[in-house]
Scaffold this active site. Structure first.
Site, short mmCIF file in Angstrom:
data_model
loop_
_atom_site.label_atom_id
_atom_site.label_comp_id
_atom_site.label_asym_id
_atom_site.label_seq_id
_atom_site.Cartn_x
_atom_site.Cartn_y
_atom_site.Cartn_z
N GLY A 27 29.13 21.02 25.52
CA GLY A 27 30.04 21.97 26.13
C GLY A 27 30.24 21.63 27.60
O GLY A 27 30.23 20.47 27.99
N HIS A 109 18.67 26.02 31.77
CA HIS A 109 18.46 27.43 32.11
C HIS A 109 17.11 27.82 31.55
O HIS A 109 16.70 27.34 30.49
CB HIS A 109 19.58 28.29 31.50
N GLY A 135 30.38 22.62 34.51
CA GLY A 135 30.28 21.23 34.11
C GLY A 135 31.40 20.34 34.61
O GLY A 135 31.16 19.20 35.03
N GLU A 228 46.27 45.00 44.07
CA GLU A 228 45.35 45.38 45.14
C GLU A 228 43.88 45.28 44.75
O GLU A 228 43.03 44.99 45.60
CB GLU A 228 45.66 46.81 45.61
#
Length: 331
Positions: A27, A109, A135, A228
């Site tokens: 990925g 991780h 990545g 906004e």
């Protein structure tokens, strides 16, 4: 305590070049790691299921693609770069049977190690190399001769040289060009989860939606409220990203700066900070991890319900219409 940073001169590329590496996943991070490792002279293969749609892309990129089990069997360093909720079963079924003494198990991780979803055997180094950027940025910077800063940690130094191996890996993907910051699996995981939940994904999203709803409920046009409260967020965040909060305040009008100083603390109150502390506590004591694992084990019913509800929010519908007018977003 001052942060410990490491750079190219602190890392020996020969170490990782002497290993056989498997990158599990292709990925965002997986493709950046695999391609940069290859370009750094590392023997790398990508582990993907036969059914993975990413196999064709990885092969097109010139990488050798095998199943995760085959990759784990061939390699002596395995980097796991698939979503957290896949780790437990992937490790048990495809990786663990092929781990040998002297091997190294790397992560992008720390979640699965921090919360015990994976328990590596004795004799295996356990380390983390986590780029602090997506990545595509990691890969683009590598190709340009630069790098993205990385977090590096060693959970288990079975070999006595796990730290040198982790730094060598970080160098091979360009991380030590920018700087490798020493951390721990505990620190990386807990700060990452808290940041996502209380600020980046949860806190900011809820703040935007609350501001939008406040204006719409007061009778203002949803389109103006969107501009906004959501659209202009990028302008502000880009300034913070480039030079911190001080640059943002230096760049906006005095009116906006004064309003931020005096009204911002009325939004983020002591009550809000107390909830932040509770969220952090749930991360630290494992409450959140237990909840997440149970949710995914049940097939993600609440997760999918919330995702569907989010997509049906008025702010999403208004945003879709307004973004269709923005030609620069169509390129």
């Amino acid at each position: 305590m001052a942060a410990q940073m490491y750079y190219d001169d602190d890392a020996d590329l020969n170490i990782i070049q002497g290993r056989t590496v498997a990158v599990i996943g292709y990925g965002s991070q997986g493709h950046a790691h695999a391609l940069s490792l290859r370009d750094s002279g590392v023997d790398v293969r990508v582990g993907l299921p036969e059914s993975s749609k990413s196999r064709a892309k990885a092969e097109e990129d010139g990488l050798r693609v095998v199943t995760p089990a085959e990759a784990a069997q061939e390699a002596d360093l395995i980097m796991i770069l698939v979503p957290d909720h896949i780790h437990r079963d992937l490790y048990a079924n495809e990786i663990a049977p092929h781990l040998n003494e002297g091997d190294a198990l790397f992560f992008g991780h720390g979640f699965s190690i921090r919360y015990g979803l994976i328990t590596p055997p004795e004799g295996v180094d356990v380390a983390m190399v986590a780029p602090k950027g997506p990545g595509h940025l990691v890969r683009r910077q590598f190709e340009a001769g630069r790098g993205v800063p990385v977090l590096v940690a060693v959970e288990k130094d079975a070999s006595g040289s796990a730290w040198d191996l982790a730094l060598s890996y970080a160098k091979a993907i360009g991380g030590t060009r920018a700087g490798a910051l020493k951390t721990t699996f505990k620190e990386e995981t807990e700060t990452d989860l808290f940041g996502e939940q209380a600020v980046l994904c949860g806190g900011v999203s809820e703040l935007i939606k609350a501001g939008f709803a406040t204006l719409v409920e007061a009778g203002y046009q949803p389109e103006v409220a969107y501009f906004e409260c959501l659209h202009e967020m990028k302008l502000i965040v880009d300034l913070m990203y480039e030079g911190g909060i001080s640059k943002m305040y230096w760049s906006v009008s005095d009116n906006a700066e004064y309003g931020g100083y005096t009204r911002g603390p009325r939004v983020i109150t002591e009550s809000t900070r107390e909830e932040m502390r509770k969220i952090l506590q749930e991360v630290q004591d494992g409450t959140y991890a237990k909840e997440l694992v149970e949710e995914f084990d049940k097939g993600r019913p609440n997760f999918l319900k919330r995702r569907e509800a989010e997509q049906g929010e008025q702010i999403e519908k208004v945003g879709t219409e307004l973004r269709s007018l923005m030609s620069w977003l169509k390129n």
